[in-house]
Design a protein around this motif. Structure first.
Motif, short mmCIF file in Angstrom:
data_model
loop_
_atom_site.label_atom_id
_atom_site.label_comp_id
_atom_site.label_asym_id
_atom_site.label_seq_id
_atom_site.Cartn_x
_atom_site.Cartn_y
_atom_site.Cartn_z
N PRO A 325 0.84 -1.20 0.00
CA PRO A 325 0.00 0.00 0.00
C PRO A 325 0.87 1.25 0.00
CG PRO A 325 -0.78 -1.58 1.62
CD PRO A 325 0.53 -2.09 1.15
N GLY A 326 0.55 2.17 -0.89
CA GLY A 326 1.31 3.40 -0.97
C GLY A 326 2.44 3.37 -1.98
N THR A 327 2.74 2.19 -2.57
CA THR A 327 3.78 2.13 -3.59
C THR A 327 3.36 2.92 -4.81
OG1 THR A 327 4.47 -0.07 -2.85
CG2 THR A 327 5.15 0.61 -5.06
N ALA A 328 4.22 3.83 -5.29
CA ALA A 328 3.92 4.62 -6.48
C ALA A 328 4.03 3.72 -7.71
CB ALA A 328 4.88 5.79 -6.59
N LEU A 329 2.94 3.69 -8.50
CA LEU A 329 2.93 2.87 -9.71
C LEU A 329 3.39 3.68 -10.92
CD1 LEU A 329 -0.52 1.16 -9.05
CD2 LEU A 329 1.75 0.28 -8.48
N VAL A 330 2.73 4.81 -11.14
CA VAL A 330 3.12 5.74 -12.19
C VAL A 330 2.96 7.15 -11.62
CG1 VAL A 330 2.44 4.22 -14.09
CG2 VAL A 330 0.81 5.90 -13.19
N THR A 331 3.58 8.12 -12.29
CA THR A 331 3.40 9.52 -11.91
C THR A 331 2.72 10.24 -13.07
OG1 THR A 331 5.37 9.48 -10.52
CG2 THR A 331 4.55 11.64 -11.18
N LEU A 332 1.60 10.91 -12.74
CA LEU A 332 0.81 11.62 -13.75
C LEU A 332 0.96 13.12 -13.55
CD1 LEU A 332 -2.48 9.51 -13.50
CD2 LEU A 332 -0.54 9.15 -15.04
N GLU A 333 0.89 13.86 -14.66
CA GLU A 333 0.94 15.32 -14.60
C GLU A 333 -0.37 15.89 -15.09
OE1 GLU A 333 4.18 18.57 -15.86
OE2 GLU A 333 3.04 17.75 -17.55
N SER A 334 -0.95 16.76 -14.26
CA SER A 334 -2.18 17.47 -14.63
C SER A 334 -2.11 18.86 -14.04
CB SER A 334 -3.41 16.72 -14.08
OG SER A 334 -4.60 17.43 -14.36
N MET A 335 -2.49 19.83 -14.82
CA MET A 335 -2.49 21.23 -14.38
C MET A 335 -1.13 21.63 -13.83
SD MET A 335 -6.25 21.44 -12.59
CE MET A 335 -6.15 23.19 -12.29
N LYS A 336 -0.06 21.19 -14.53
CA LYS A 336 1.33 21.53 -14.22
C LYS A 336 1.82 20.95 -12.89
CE LYS A 336 0.84 26.03 -14.90
NZ LYS A 336 1.19 27.46 -15.09
N MET A 337 1.05 20.05 -12.28
CA MET A 337 1.47 19.42 -11.03
C MET A 337 1.58 17.92 -11.24
SD MET A 337 1.73 21.88 -8.78
CE MET A 337 1.55 21.19 -7.13
N GLU A 338 2.51 17.30 -10.54
CA GLU A 338 2.72 15.86 -10.66
C GLU A 338 2.06 15.13 -9.50
OE1 GLU A 338 6.84 14.99 -11.06
OE2 GLU A 338 7.03 16.03 -12.99
N HIS A 339 1.43 14.01 -9.83
CA HIS A 339 0.66 13.25 -8.84
C HIS A 339 1.03 11.77 -8.94
CE1 HIS A 339 -1.87 16.85 -8.69
NE2 HIS A 339 -1.87 16.81 -10.01
N PRO A 340 1.67 11.21 -7.91
CA PRO A 340 1.93 9.77 -7.92
C PRO A 340 0.63 8.98 -7.80
CG PRO A 340 3.32 10.91 -6.32
CD PRO A 340 2.25 11.87 -6.73
N LEU A 341 0.43 8.01 -8.66
CA LEU A 341 -0.73 7.11 -8.59
C LEU A 341 -0.28 5.89 -7.80
CD1 LEU A 341 -3.60 6.39 -9.48
CD2 LEU A 341 -2.64 5.43 -11.56
N THR A 342 -0.83 5.71 -6.60
CA THR A 342 -0.31 4.70 -5.68
C THR A 342 -1.26 3.53 -5.55
OG1 THR A 342 -1.30 5.85 -3.80
CG2 THR A 342 0.95 6.44 -4.37
#
Length: 906
Positions: A325-342
């Motif tokens: 739980p909490g492992t980052a799978l991919v990192t997505l960028e939206s609205m100039k900010m990066e969001h790890p998908l965990t």
């Protein structure tokens, strides 16, 4: 930007900021500043004409922000009084005017809202300057009546502010407010707001507002670009509350269909009492809207889906990898900010369905996992990871690093070993402590891509011909705190050790690091100077005379100890760098010259073999090389030993029976003796490292230890010219004193000299200038000196051995064999009694009278009688000399001031 309120989140925030900055600006440099969670964000619009004139066009407020992105801007700020407004404008103009700034610019500030109250001290801090037109420039145009774009273009083509009419003036109209609302394409899923996608079907703008937009029916919004659709700008003459109402009215008339927007959010902000009263700060939306930066898998735990439209910037797992739980799978960028998908569960990754650069849709499956019962703990999860797995990117790196090793180049190594010398890496390995070498710049190759195959360059020009890095030397004896050093080694097996484009860059880099860290430098110099074959950069570098390496090396003189090691042939630019070093150690078969045979022949100066140019039987006796050794092994040992004197005291030492010192100077005051035997018995056993032994043989200069403490030692050599100081001896001692002063070593001076060498032949060696070096340099010493008069202490020469005079050293002492006078006793009798002696006809009587006067002068000037006149501090038993040296210098504080400007190369 990321706010960090817990140290545990610092690393992740730092990496996210770097990644976002790199993608947005191509530069991942970031910085840390104090967090102001509640602030008013105010910015001043300025215009400069590039001729020294800068004008403030008033301020804007941009305090309504979400994730540091502005949503609502207005001008002017309703909470500032005239004093506060003027203070911001003055600060902005004062910052930009000295730059002769040309064009529009925005100087941004944060204001502590608590300092806006009546009677409080107004406090604001500078954030940044945006040297361009900004999104929110519209509100300044609305309240000033200026066309900022036209004004910017006019100053850009050379018009001054005096030429501009500045229609409407440069100050806002009284009781006029403008508000801009940024309409973004976005939607909300739970507590998460992200960019929205879709096709605009209807688009109608309000009649009584300015709308800057690119939107139109049929526009496809795919989430690839910024989510801003339109800027709705209103202008109101009246109160700020009325201005907010006009903005709400305009947004109510705006029609956008087919794509979700933030219009409802904007209306709720504009009708909020905190906004209308002017009290809203940058924390307003954080306090009133729940925003999350993490997106976890929802629904079926075996299928991880995207909750919003975004771009994939990194894939952080691989098939078969165990996750928790909490492992980052991919990192997505939206609205100039990066969001790890965990991941929300424990399991194993079966498949990742996206790649870097993909655009994902809402609900799109990103990854599939096999769910395991229970959750992995940290130790359990690490057990599931294949620690021996080598990713392709790491495999490529390891392959490239292996290509620079000696093992990858057996033919070149065999050729090198046939010369009787070790490779650059072998010398470094022998020099530094085990596994301590951190190599900098292993991957560059020669700048010859335009004419050679890359694989050939990798195989034959590793490191562009030089190995550089940091390491620990003598760490086992002195500890890690003082053992670090910078190491550079020209690789003669690569293009004959010549200096190339990247070679210079690597050298400059490691030298700059050494200067910052103030660590010593060990420099293996071998090769033939500049390289004409770097065709990739020849058209850029031109003559190549603007490289900074030589200045960088020279700037380190006197700042850190620098050791040059020569094991082979060294000419031209390589020799120039070597000559900047404090000390040069050379193997006996080496050659050193400012030009090699090809350059000498090209200058029309004859044809010579390399062995004929600057051999050690020339460069040792002439003083260029300080220590001549037999081979590479001895050279490295000498470098380690020399460096040790600048790493601190040693804990273990031994010394000989000091009573021997009583018998080393003969009772016959004219008999010579071995000064090196005196030195060896006085200092710690095995601690003498003599420099320039073959040059200036009338003096001895050596690094020594007494009770484990390192220090310098200078001494007259009575076996040469009776100890008289000639030009070479003066130069040798003067530079050695500079060296000791630069690096904080106290000095012991052993004096036995009849004075400076004189006569017509001596004057032909420029003695006046050379001798005076001793007085000038001694007068600027900041390290302590102790002078010991062993026997003769006559004239200016004796003063030079005592830093200019017997009261200048920390202590001046004499052995009972000491004798003193303004000049040699024999010469003094000849001058003082010349007429009396000439009048005596009988040779025997004349000789008897001469010896009588000589004995009288000797008796008056011998150590015990001179001490009675307080000419110096004390006469001591020679066996007590070591105790005097240790005690005197032990109590003196370690020199920690600024280093001397430089150490003379000569």
């Amino acid at each position: 930007m990321r706010a960090v309120t817990d140290l545990a989140g610092l690393s992740e925030a730092f990496e996210r900021c770097r990644s976002e900055a790199r993608r947005a600006f191509g530069d991942d440099s970031v910085y840390v500043e104090e967090l102001m969670p509640r602030a008013k964000h105010l910015e001043v619009q300025i215009l400069g004409d590039g001729m020294g004139q800068v004008v403030s066009l008033g301020e804007r407020e941009c305090s309504i922000q979400r994730r540091h992105q502005k949503l609502v801007e207005w001008a002017p700020s309703p909470v500032l009084n005239s004093h506060q407004r003027d203070a911001l404008s003055r600060a902005a103009v004062a910052l930009m005017a000295p730059l002769e700034y040309r064009g529009l610019g925005t100087v941004e500030f944060l204001v502590d809202p608590d300092t806006l109250a009546a009677g409080a001290e107004f406090t604001f801090v500078f954030i940044e300057v945006n040297p361009r037109l900004q999104v929110e420039h519209t509100v300044t145009e609305q309240v000033t009546g200026l066309d900022l774009v036209a004004s910017q273009l006019r100053v850009a083509v050379g018009e001054s502010l005096d030429d501009l009419s500045l229609e409407g003036g440069s100050s806002p109209v009284q009781d006029t407010f403008a508000i801009q609302a940024r309409v973004n394409a976005e939607h909300t899923v739970g507590a998460v707001t992200t960019a929205a996608t879709g096709t605009v079907t209807d688009f109608v703008v309000p009649a009584e507002a300015r709308v800057d937009t690119y939107a139109r029916p049929g526009l496809v919004v795919d989430g690839t670009f910024d989510s801003l659709l339109a800027k709705v700008v209103t202008r109101t003459q009246g109160s700020f509350a009325e201005a907010a109402a006009d903005a709400v009215s305009a947004l109510s008339e705006l029609v956008i269909s087919g794509v979700d927007t933030n219009v409802d959010l904007l209306r709720s902000v504009l009708t909020h009492e905190e906004f209308i009263s002017g009290q809203a700060t940058t924390s307003f939306l954080d306090e009133h809207e729940s925003v999350s930066g993490q997106f976890e898998a929802a629904g079926d735990p075996s299928q991880v889906t995207a909750a919003f439209a975004a771009a994939v910037v990194s894939v952080d797992v691989r098939p078969g990898q165990a996750i928790g739980p909490g492992t980052a799978l991919v990192t997505l960028e939206s609205m100039k900010m990066e969001h790890p998908l965990t991941a929300g569960v424990s399991g194993t990754v079966d498949q990742v369905r996206v790649a870097v650069g993909d655009q994902v849709r809402v609900g799109q499956v990103i990854a599939e996992i096999t769910v395991h019962a229970g959750n992995y703990g940290e130790e359990e999860l690490s057990d599931q990871v294949d620690l021996d797995y080598v990713r392709p990117d790491l495999e490529e790196l390891l392959r490239r690093r292996a290509a620079v090793t000696d093992e990858a180049r057996p033919e070149a190594m065999a050729k090198r070993h046939r010369t009787g010398h070790r490779s650059a890496r072998e010398n470094i390995s022998a020099l530094v402590d085990d596994d301590s070498f951190l190599e900098f710049g292993a991957l560059p190759v020669a700048a010859q891509r335009s004419r050679r195959d890359m694989q050939d360059l990798i195989a034959r020009t590793p490191g562009d011909g030089i190995v550089t890095g940091l390491a620990k030397i003598n760490g086992a004896e002195f500890g890690s705190e003082v053992s670090e050093a910078a190491v550079l080694a020209y690789d003669y097996t690569v293009l004959a050790g010549t200096q190339g484009y990247f070679n210079h860059k690597k050298t400059d880099r490691i030298l700059s690091i050494a200067k910052q860290k103030k660590v010593p430098i060990v420099f293996f110099a071998e090769g033939g100077g500049g390289r004409p074959g770097d065709t990739d950069v020849n058209h850029v570098l031109g003559s190549g005379l603007n490289v900074t390496t030589f200045t960088m090396m020279g700037s380190l003189s006197g700042v850190v100890p620098t050791i040059g090691v020569l094991t082979g042939r060294c000419f031209a630019g390589n020799a120039a760098l070597l000559g900047c070093c404090d000390v040069i150690i050379g193997t006996r078969d080496s050659n050193l010259g400012m030009a090699g045979p090809a350059m000498i022949e090209g200058g029309g100066l004859g044809r010579f073999t390399p062995e004929e140019v600057g051999p050690m039987d020339v460069q040792g006796p002439n003083g260029v090389v300080d220590i001549v050794v037999e081979d590479d092994e001895e050279a490295v040992l000498a470098a380690q030993r020399y460096l040790s004197y600048f790493q601190g005291p040693v804990s273990q030492w031994s010394f000989s029976d000091q009573r021997r010192l009583r018998h080393l100077i003969p009772e016959n005051r004219k008999a010579i003796y071995n000064i090196r035997e005196v030195i060896d018995n006085l200092v710690d056993e095995g601690s003498v490292l003599e420099l320039r032994r073959e040059f200036g043989i009338g003096a001895v200069t050596a690094l020594v230890r007494v009770e484990g403490k390192p220090m310098g030692l200078v001494a007259n050599n009575p076996a040469h010219l009776g100890g008289a100081i000639d030009s070479e001896a003066a130069d040798k001692m003067a530079r050695f004193l500079q060296l000791c002063d630069a690096h904080g070593l106290p000095v012991v001076s052993l004096c036995d000299t009849p004075g400076f060498m004189v006569g017509p032949e001596s004057e032909g060696t420029a003695t006046v200038r050379h001798f005076s070096r001793l007085f000038v340099i001694s007068a600027h010493l900041r390290i302590p000196m102790i002078t010991v008069i062993l026997r003769k202490g006559y004239g200016l020469g004796a003063q030079a051995m005592a830093a200019g005079g017997f009261l200048e050293p920390l202590t001046t002492i004499a052995w009972p064999t000491g004798e003193f006078g303004p000049m040699g006793l024999e010469g003094a009798v000849q001058l003082a009694y010349s007429k009396e002696l000439a009048a005596i006809a009988d040779d025997g009587e004349r000789d008897r009278r001469y010896r009588q006067h000589l004995d009288e002068l000797y008796d008056a000037g011998k150590a015990i009688n001179s001490a009675m006149k307080q000419d110096f501090d004390e006469v001591i038993d020679p066996a007590e000399t070591r105790r005097w040296v240790a005690s005197t210098l032990r109590s003196f504080p370690t020199y920690e001031g600024e280093a001397t400007r430089y150490v003379d190369t000569w």
